[in-house]
Structures are given as structure tokens and as C-alpha cells.
Design an enzyme around this catalytic site. Sequence first.
Site, mmCIF file in Angstrom:
data_model
loop_
_atom_site.group_PDB
_atom_site.id
_atom_site.type_symbol
_atom_site.label_atom_id
_atom_site.label_comp_id
_atom_site.label_asym_id
_atom_site.label_seq_id
_atom_site.Cartn_x
_atom_site.Cartn_y
_atom_site.Cartn_z
ATOM 1 N N GLU A 1 -19.126 1.806 13.877
ATOM 2 C CA GLU A 1 -18.984 0.382 13.580
ATOM 3 C C GLU A 1 -20.203 -0.402 14.076
ATOM 4 O O GLU A 1 -20.685 -1.309 13.392
ATOM 5 C CB GLU A 1 -17.707 -0.164 14.214
ATOM 6 C CG GLU A 1 -16.414 0.453 13.694
ATOM 7 C CD GLU A 1 -16.253 0.298 12.199
ATOM 8 O OE1 GLU A 1 -16.685 -0.744 11.645
ATOM 9 O OE2 GLU A 1 -15.706 1.210 11.552
ATOM 10 N N ASP B 1 -22.821 6.535 9.892
ATOM 11 C CA ASP B 1 -22.518 7.869 10.437
ATOM 12 C C ASP B 1 -23.742 8.444 11.150
ATOM 13 O O ASP B 1 -23.639 8.989 12.255
ATOM 14 C CB ASP B 1 -22.097 8.820 9.315
ATOM 15 C CG ASP B 1 -20.659 8.608 8.871
ATOM 16 O OD1 ASP B 1 -19.935 7.832 9.519
ATOM 17 O OD2 ASP B 1 -20.251 9.240 7.865
#
Length: 410
Positions: free
Chosen positions: A277, A358
Amino acid sequence: MSAEGLKYLMIGLIIAGFIFDKLTSWLNVRQQVPEVPKTLTNHLDQVKLQESKNYQKVNYKFGLLTGLLSFIITLIFLYWGIFGALDTIVNSWLENPIWQSLVYFGLLYIGSDLLSLPFDYYHTFRIEEDFGFNKTSRKTFFLDKLKGYALAIIIGGGLLAFLLWLINELGSSFWLYFWIVAAFFMVLLNMFYTSWILPLFNKLSPLEEGELKESIMAYAASVGFSLENVFVIDGSSRSTKANAFFSGIGKQKKVVLYDTLIEQHSKEELVAVLAHEIGHYKKKHIQQGMVISVLQVGLMLYILSLFVNSEMISLAMGAERVAVHLNLIGFMLLFSPISTFLGIGMNVLSRKNEFEADRYAKETYAGEPLAAALKTLSVKTLSQINPHPLHVFVNYSHPPLMERLAKLEV
């Protein structure tokens, strides 16, 4: 083109859109249940894969039924001029054009929601419950509906009233002024949604002191991310499904973890999810998405300004006069192909951003715990591990699980 020809063009677009949407879903649901991939053997078995396929099939059939009903009703309203007939009725009640439009949209909203209510109820208390997801009480279900109505009236009705007033006062020049207001509202909503709107439906509380919070704060400090607090949302009051999200900009930024996420994952996995995030923030994905969304709204409003007072659209909708509310509906039908392409483009960009987030988590923390978290999330939510490529291209805002794992586990 005549009004009759325009009506049939709108009917054609509705049919084409419905077929395209259901075709991609049909191709996806036809995917055979695969063998359990080696990387998932500790999280998944063939029985669970079959359960995932069953969940997918049930939702496909349910979506086909509800979509078909909406499709048929829209065609009937358009083909037999019911949209126009309703305008004639509302016109006989009220003289003020703004109030006419507000009442018109209010009647359509109420009718549509009442029609969808039993289907929403069935999906929540039958389908989601049968597969072990639903935790929503009937009281919460109906309270959420009432709160949704209130927000729709206050926020949606307020913005719609302002739009109609601008159109009435400025004609086709309305678009620039409403664009400015819409852009301001979008930024405001992004900044304060978690503080103002979300608490109306869910309870938010700061993450309690302890090892998890210490690990999260230590990681945030290590990457130069100022984080005053992490919030926990009571997602378990409605579903067993887990999630995490980031909202706000500047001093208003907040990281929110579902309580179900905390229950289902280890400390390392939760920090990895947080790292993902934060990756969105560091890569400026939130600002990027906001700018693109504002530009898309501007484009749509400008094109709308070219048709907002069109007599032909109103006649094609079955009216006997020019009505702004009919032109707004007709415009959305005509704009639907552009909207579909814009949506696909946003999904392509979103999938790219997910890969970048990611990679950020892998580089600044570790790839293995994030991969483990994704596996658990996928299994717990009965996600499909082999979606059809066309379905992914059109509908997925996140890359499929196996594609993400392939990059995280190298």
C-alpha cells in the site's frame, strides 16, 4: 440521423454492450478447474479449487439473471418510449425544469433500487452465506440501505441539482464550471472519505499498541513514510473477506486494515501488505489515478455539453419536448462504448500499478510474505486462479494471482 434512427442506435449499443459483457463472463466461467499449482500446495487443494469454481458459477448465473432483467427493462423503456411517457407525467406535476429533472431521476432511482433490493438480499443472505462469507445481520443490511439513500439524496442530489442549475443558467457552457466543482469534490472525497463517509457504515479504531504496530511503524520509518496511525475497520461485521486500503493525501493519508485481515495473516504478511500500500503512495499511483479520473470527467462533461439540449435525443427517448434529464440518460447510453474503453484502459494501468507496488514491497521489505499473504487472500475469498485472459483484460483491476506470484517468487 432521425430520432427514430438514433433510438435504434441506442438499442444497438445496449445490446452490443450486454453481449460483450456476458461473453467475457461466459468465457471465464468455462475455464476448467486446473490442477493445484506447486506454489499453492500448502494453501490449496483440489476440493477448495472446485469450491472456488462453484462460487464462480453461482455468481455468474446470478449476474446473468440480474443483468438480463435490467437489460430487458431498459430495452422496453427505450423501445416503447416509457422514458418519454414518464417525462410527460412529471411535466404535468411540476413547472420548474430543475425540480422536474430531480423528481424524474428520483423516481428512476427509487424504482431501480426497489427492483434490485430482493436480488441484493438474496445475494447477501443466500449466496454469500452458503459459501461462508456473509456476517451481515438483516438489521445492518437495511440500515446500510437507508444510509445509502440518505447519502444519495444529500450528496448525489446536491451535485445533480447544481449540474441542472448550471445547465439551465449557462446552457452548453456549463461543463467547465461543473468540471471545476466535480474535480474539487473528487479530491475532497479522496482526502476525507475515511474520516467522514466510512464511519457511517463501519467502526474505525486505531491499531492497538503491540508488536504488529511496532513492526508497521518501524517499516514506515525505514522507507521515509510519515505514518501517524494505522486504523482497523470492523469488516467482520459484514463479511469474512479481508482487505486493506490506503486513502487520503498529505496529512489526511490513512492506512486501513480489515480486522479479518489481521486475524488471517502473520505479522510479516501484514507488514508486507502495508508495504504494498505504501508502494502505491511512493509511486504516486493515487495522484496519477486522481488526475486521470478528473480528466476523464472533463472529457465526458465536454462531450455532454454538445448534446445536453439536443431535441433529437429527447425525441428518441420517446418525449414530446426537449428535456435535460432525458438527454442525460440518452447521452450515457451513447457514451457507453467510450466509457467501456476508458474503463479497460484504467484497468490496464491499474494492473501495471499493482505490479509496481508489489515490486516496491519486495525491494523494501520482502517478496515471500507478500506472496504468502496473496495466497491466503485468494484461498479465503475463493478467487479464480486461472481466469480467462479476455476477462482479465476487460475487468481485472488487479493482476491474476499466478502472475503476481511469478514476479514475487523469482
